[in-house]
Design a protein around this motif. Structure first.
Motif, PDB file in Angstrom:
ATOM      1  N   GLU A  44       0.812  -1.217   0.000  1.00 32.27           N
ATOM      2  CA  GLU A  44       0.000   0.000   0.000  1.00 32.27           C
ATOM      3  C   GLU A  44       0.844   1.266   0.000  1.00 32.27           C
ATOM      4  N   VAL A  45       2.020   1.207   0.636  1.00 35.68           N
ATOM      5  CA  VAL A  45       2.852   2.409   0.732  1.00 35.68           C
ATOM      6  C   VAL A  45       3.967   2.435  -0.316  1.00 35.68           C
ATOM      7  N   ASP A  46       4.242   1.295  -0.929  1.00 38.55           N
ATOM      8  CA  ASP A  46       5.349   1.207  -1.889  1.00 38.55           C
ATOM      9  C   ASP A  46       4.824   0.618  -3.199  1.00 38.55           C
ATOM     10  N   TRP A  47       4.615   1.444  -4.199  1.00 38.04           N
ATOM     11  CA  TRP A  47       4.057   0.992  -5.464  1.00 38.04           C
ATOM     12  C   TRP A  47       4.988   0.028  -6.198  1.00 38.04           C
ATOM     13  N   ASP A  48       6.300   0.026  -5.848  1.00 37.70           N
ATOM     14  CA  ASP A  48       7.276  -0.785  -6.562  1.00 37.70           C
ATOM     15  C   ASP A  48       7.505  -2.155  -5.905  1.00 37.70           C
ATOM     16  N   TRP A  49       6.815  -2.424  -4.789  1.00 38.18           N
ATOM     17  CA  TRP A  49       7.100  -3.635  -4.030  1.00 38.18           C
ATOM     18  C   TRP A  49       6.795  -4.909  -4.822  1.00 38.18           C
ATOM     19  N   GLU A  50       5.633  -4.973  -5.452  1.00 38.49           N
ATOM     20  CA  GLU A  50       5.258  -6.189  -6.170  1.00 38.49           C
ATOM     21  C   GLU A  50       6.232  -6.494  -7.311  1.00 38.49           C
ATOM     22  N   ARG A  51       6.736  -5.454  -7.956  1.00 41.29           N
ATOM     23  CA  ARG A  51       7.711  -5.668  -9.031  1.00 41.29           C
ATOM     24  C   ARG A  51       9.010  -6.239  -8.464  1.00 41.29           C
ATOM     25  N   ARG A  52       9.433  -5.757  -7.306  1.00 45.67           N
ATOM     26  CA  ARG A  52      10.653  -6.259  -6.673  1.00 45.67           C
ATOM     27  C   ARG A  52      10.507  -7.736  -6.276  1.00 45.67           C
ATOM     28  N   VAL A  53       9.314  -8.085  -5.772  1.00 41.82           N
ATOM     29  CA  VAL A  53       9.068  -9.481  -5.396  1.00 41.82           C
ATOM     30  C   VAL A  53       9.124 -10.378  -6.625  1.00 41.82           C
TER      31      VAL A  53
ATOM     32  N   ALA B 279      -2.684   2.305   4.888  1.00 39.17           N
ATOM     33  CA  ALA B 279      -1.983   1.030   4.736  1.00 39.17           C
ATOM     34  C   ALA B 279      -1.991   0.249   6.044  1.00 39.17           C
ATOM     35  N   PHE B 280      -1.844   0.975   7.165  1.00 35.05           N
ATOM     36  CA  PHE B 280      -1.822   0.321   8.476  1.00 35.05           C
ATOM     37  C   PHE B 280      -3.149  -0.384   8.751  1.00 35.05           C
ATOM     38  N   VAL B 281      -4.252   0.298   8.495  1.00 39.31           N
ATOM     39  CA  VAL B 281      -5.570  -0.288   8.752  1.00 39.31           C
ATOM     40  C   VAL B 281      -5.810  -1.491   7.839  1.00 39.31           C
ATOM     41  N   LYS B 282      -5.366  -1.408   6.596  1.00 43.60           N
ATOM     42  CA  LYS B 282      -5.564  -2.508   5.661  1.00 43.60           C
ATOM     43  C   LYS B 282      -4.791  -3.753   6.118  1.00 43.60           C
ATOM     44  N   GLY B 283      -3.551  -3.553   6.541  1.00 48.11           N
ATOM     45  CA  GLY B 283      -2.767  -4.672   7.039  1.00 48.11           C
ATOM     46  C   GLY B 283      -3.295  -5.189   8.363  1.00 48.11           C
ATOM     47  N   TRP B 284      -3.771  -4.261   9.205  1.00 48.15           N
ATOM     48  CA  TRP B 284      -4.319  -4.631  10.513  1.00 48.15           C
ATOM     49  C   TRP B 284      -5.521  -5.565  10.379  1.00 48.15           C
ATOM     50  N   ARG B 285      -6.407  -5.249   9.455  1.00 49.11           N
ATOM     51  CA  ARG B 285      -7.583  -6.092   9.232  1.00 49.11           C
ATOM     52  C   ARG B 285      -7.163  -7.495   8.786  1.00 49.11           C
ATOM     53  N   LYS B 286      -6.086  -7.566   8.002  1.00 44.48           N
ATOM     54  CA  LYS B 286      -5.585  -8.868   7.570  1.00 44.48           C
ATOM     55  C   LYS B 286      -5.074  -9.673   8.760  1.00 44.48           C
ATOM     56  N   LEU B 287      -4.545  -8.965   9.739  1.00 43.50           N
ATOM     57  CA  LEU B 287      -3.975  -9.641  10.911  1.00 43.50           C
ATOM     58  C   LEU B 287      -5.046 -10.119  11.879  1.00 43.50           C
TER      59      LEU B 287
ATOM     60  N   LEU C  43     -12.840  -4.938  16.922  1.00 46.09           N
ATOM     61  CA  LEU C  43     -13.304  -3.586  16.644  1.00 46.09           C
ATOM     62  C   LEU C  43     -12.644  -2.578  17.568  1.00 46.09           C
ATOM     63  N   SER C  44     -12.470  -2.942  18.839  1.00 46.45           N
ATOM     64  CA  SER C  44     -11.840  -2.004  19.773  1.00 46.45           C
ATOM     65  C   SER C  44     -10.389  -1.761  19.370  1.00 46.45           C
ATOM     66  N   TYR C  45      -9.697  -2.809  18.914  1.00 49.08           N
ATOM     67  CA  TYR C  45      -8.323  -2.645  18.446  1.00 49.08           C
ATOM     68  C   TYR C  45      -8.301  -1.733  17.221  1.00 49.08           C
ATOM     69  N   GLU C  46      -9.257  -1.949  16.289  1.00 51.34           N
ATOM     70  CA  GLU C  46      -9.277  -1.162  15.059  1.00 51.34           C
ATOM     71  C   GLU C  46      -9.584   0.297  15.357  1.00 51.34           C
ATOM     72  N   GLU C  47     -10.500   0.540  16.297  1.00 49.63           N
ATOM     73  CA  GLU C  47     -10.808   1.915  16.680  1.00 49.63           C
ATOM     74  C   GLU C  47      -9.585   2.597  17.263  1.00 49.63           C
ATOM     75  N   GLU C  48      -8.805   1.823  18.030  1.00 44.34           N
ATOM     76  CA  GLU C  48      -7.582   2.380  18.602  1.00 44.34           C
ATOM     77  C   GLU C  48      -6.598   2.761  17.498  1.00 44.34           C
ATOM     78  N   VAL C  49      -6.496   1.919  16.467  1.00 44.05           N
ATOM     79  CA  VAL C  49      -5.586   2.175  15.362  1.00 44.05           C
ATOM     80  C   VAL C  49      -5.988   3.448  14.614  1.00 44.05           C
ATOM     81  N   ILE C  50      -7.281   3.508  14.275  1.00 41.58           N
ATOM     82  CA  ILE C  50      -7.758   4.667  13.506  1.00 41.58           C
ATOM     83  C   ILE C  50      -7.584   5.952  14.310  1.00 41.58           C
ATOM     84  N   ALA C  51      -7.840   5.857  15.619  1.00 35.28           N
ATOM     85  CA  ALA C  51      -7.670   7.031  16.468  1.00 35.28           C
ATOM     86  C   ALA C  51      -6.212   7.480  16.504  1.00 35.28           C
TER      87      ALA C  51
END
Length: 546
Positions: free
Chosen positions: A429-438, A516-524, A538-546
């Motif tokens: 999410e933060v590095d557009w070139d990551w998938e190409r490097r992989v 990007a953090f929230v997107k990865g957090w939901r995956k976790l 949900l409480s963890y996610e609210e803490e992240v967004i806050a």
């Protein structure tokens, strides 16, 4: 020097005082010494030597009843046996030097005449801890010095360890009869192959340690079997492996690999305990002839795993495969503990053969030793001692599930995978070139992904290890009303550790990073029903967004 009767084995006594003792003293006065004072690979090599002598001296033990009598019979039997075979333990015997080929010499091939005349090597190269070739040791620069002297007691230990753990690849060349060895393409010694782990019991003293690690012939014949890659009607074909004789009782008289002596050395239980994977001849001037020796088949070649090794079943791409339990610098040995504490089955799956000797109603010390290998070189020596309680042995399957995961359980390993995936989602999410490097990394893409998550995984596994007492509380509570509450405490703890590890690795200072953090957090945290409820997520996610 006679390795049976002269002192050369480093030990500590019951008061912690270091000294060196002979093999005879170890067997006759072993109750006076607490433990060996050696490195992990030296410990494994010495224990294999002691077990081989004990088996030969007792001609057994043949079954469990005889095994119970080992502590009283072994001291006198070992002394008589070593006295009988005393000449075979002479380090510089003219015709049968210990673990050496008396007729080894420099090659007489014409094409080698142009090379330097001296075909010998310094004996210090037998010591893995000395700087030479690819091996480097701080403040150690004299390994290949011709004038370097080595004490005989150290030389004996180095020779034994070298025969068990030397790595393959390039080796010096020498000649035995008409056979000239190869310089490259040589195989690993049997104990180093595949970076296998070696498991040993540790008793209150050295004699007790030998006793605990000495399997009966009955258990060997039941479990020491070979897995052939050949199949008949889709069934695996197993062949029994004979007990054989110790190498000094039936030393090969020629380099022929199909001779009776060579087959005994490479394809029998007792013959392989003290291997001659390298042909060596020590010379009086601290030089030696040294080259590749007999071939010792590995587990992946269809031969049974070493007696102190362990075998587990792994699943890759929906296909099950048997592999020896391996050590890795990035993976602590406790993470494999559940695979090591299993009694070896009739199909060769499980821990060391001596696992059947484990005390059933009391705690015991369990040692795991290994050397990792990297590109035909030894890399890192590893050793851990675990104090195993009866509850852990009884409920080993629970421990395995909570660490490795199961059908309805994520487990500590599962959270590590989720953490690695979540961090990669963040990076995409933060590095557009990551998938190409992989994609560009090709076969090394998993190495690149591991490096990306290295910081978080180090944090995660360090803290999971600190929390293992919570898992033990759960295991000891099984069968009581506290089983479920203690399980929930353990699972929630590793979930929170995974969340903290994710926070430590992924910043959220800019709007893009927060997204990007929230997107990865939901995956976790999503689809997790073993440790937290949806309200917790949900409480963890609210803490992240806050």
């Amino acid at each position: 020097m006679n390795v049976a009767f002269d002192p050369w084995i480093p030990v500590v006594d019951l008061q912690g005082k270091p000294e060196r003792i002979s093999i005879v003293s170890l067997f006759t006065k072993g109750e006076k010494f607490a433990d060996l004072a050696v490195r992990p690979h030296e410990r494994v090599s010495l224990m294999r030597l002691f077990l081989c002598i004990a088996h030969a001296a007792l001609d057994g033990p043949k079954d469990y009843e005889e095994w119970l009598q080992v502590p009283t019979k072994l001291p006198n039997a070992a002394e008589r046996y070593l006295t009988q075979w005393k000449d075979s333990f002479e380090l510089f015997h003219k015709t049968k030097p210990w673990l050496q080929v008396a007729d080894l010499q420099e090659t007489t091939k014409k094409e080698d005449k142009a090379s330097p005349k001296d075909k010998t090597s310094p004996v210090v190269l037998l010591d893995f801890e000395i700087a030479s070739g690819k091996n480097s040791t701080l403040f150690e620069h004299l390994a290949e010095s011709e004038s370097r002297e080595v004490k005989l007691e150290r030389l004996a230990l180095n020779l034994l360890t070298y025969q068990n753990f030397s790595s393959g690849g390039g080796l010096p060349i020498a000649q035995w009869d008409s056979v000239v060895t190869k310089q490259v393409g040589n195989l690993d010694a049997p104990c180093l192959s595949q970076s296998m782990t070696h498991s040993l019991f540790r008793g209150n003293d050295l004699l007790c340690t030998i006793y605990l690690n000495l399997p009966s012939y009955e258990s060997i014949q039941e479990t020491y079997i070979s897995f052939n890659k050949a199949k008949k009607k889709d069934q695996n074909v197993y062949n029994s492996i004979s007990l054989g004789k110790p190498i000094w009782e039936n030393f090969p008289t020629s380099p022929k690999p199909d001779s009776e002596e060579a087959v005994n050395a490479t394809k029998t239980y007792l013959g392989r305990l003290v291997p001659i994977s390298r042909w060596v001849k020590l010379l009086p001037n601290f030089r030696m002839y040294c080259c590749a020796g007999f071939k010792y088949d590995k587990y992946e070649d269809g031969f049974p795993a070493e007696p102190t090794a362990s075998v587990k079943i792994i699943t890759r791409q929906e296909e099950q495969k048997r592999e020896v339990v391996k050590a890795a610098p990035s993976k602590a040995l406790w993470r494999e503990l559940s695979s090591l504490l299993v009694h070896r089955t009739s199909e060769g799956i499980g821990g060391p053969i001596a696992m059947s000797n484990a005390p059933r109603d009391e705690a015991f010390d369990f040692m795991v030793c290994a050397i990792t290998r990297d590109q035909a070189s030894m890399d890192i020596a590893m050793e851990s001692v675990f104090h195993i309680k009866p509850a852990l042995v009884s409920h080993n399957s629970i421990h395995k599930t909570e660490i490795g995961g199961g059908k309805n359980t994520i487990g500590a390993e599962g959270y590590a995978i989720k953490l690695r995936t979540a961090i990669e989602v963040y990076r995409k999410e933060v590095d557009w070139d990551w998938e190409r490097r992989v994609e560009k990394a090709g076969k090394e893409k998993n190495v690149l992904k591991d490096k990306l998550a290295e910081k978080a995984l180090l944090y995660y596994w360090t803290n999971v290890e600190k929390s293992l007492s919570l898992l033990m509380m759960h295991i000891e509570a099984i069968g009581t009303d506290q089983a479920e509450p203690t399980r929930n405490v353990w699972r929630k703890a590793i979930f929170q550790i995974a969340c903290d590890a994710y926070r430590s690795a992924c910043a959220k200072e800019t709007p893009r990073q927060v997204k990007a953090f929230v997107k990865g957090w939901r995956k976790l945290v999503t689809n997790d029903q073993q440790a937290v409820s949806r309200d917790d997520e949900l409480s963890y996610e609210e803490e992240v967004i806050a």
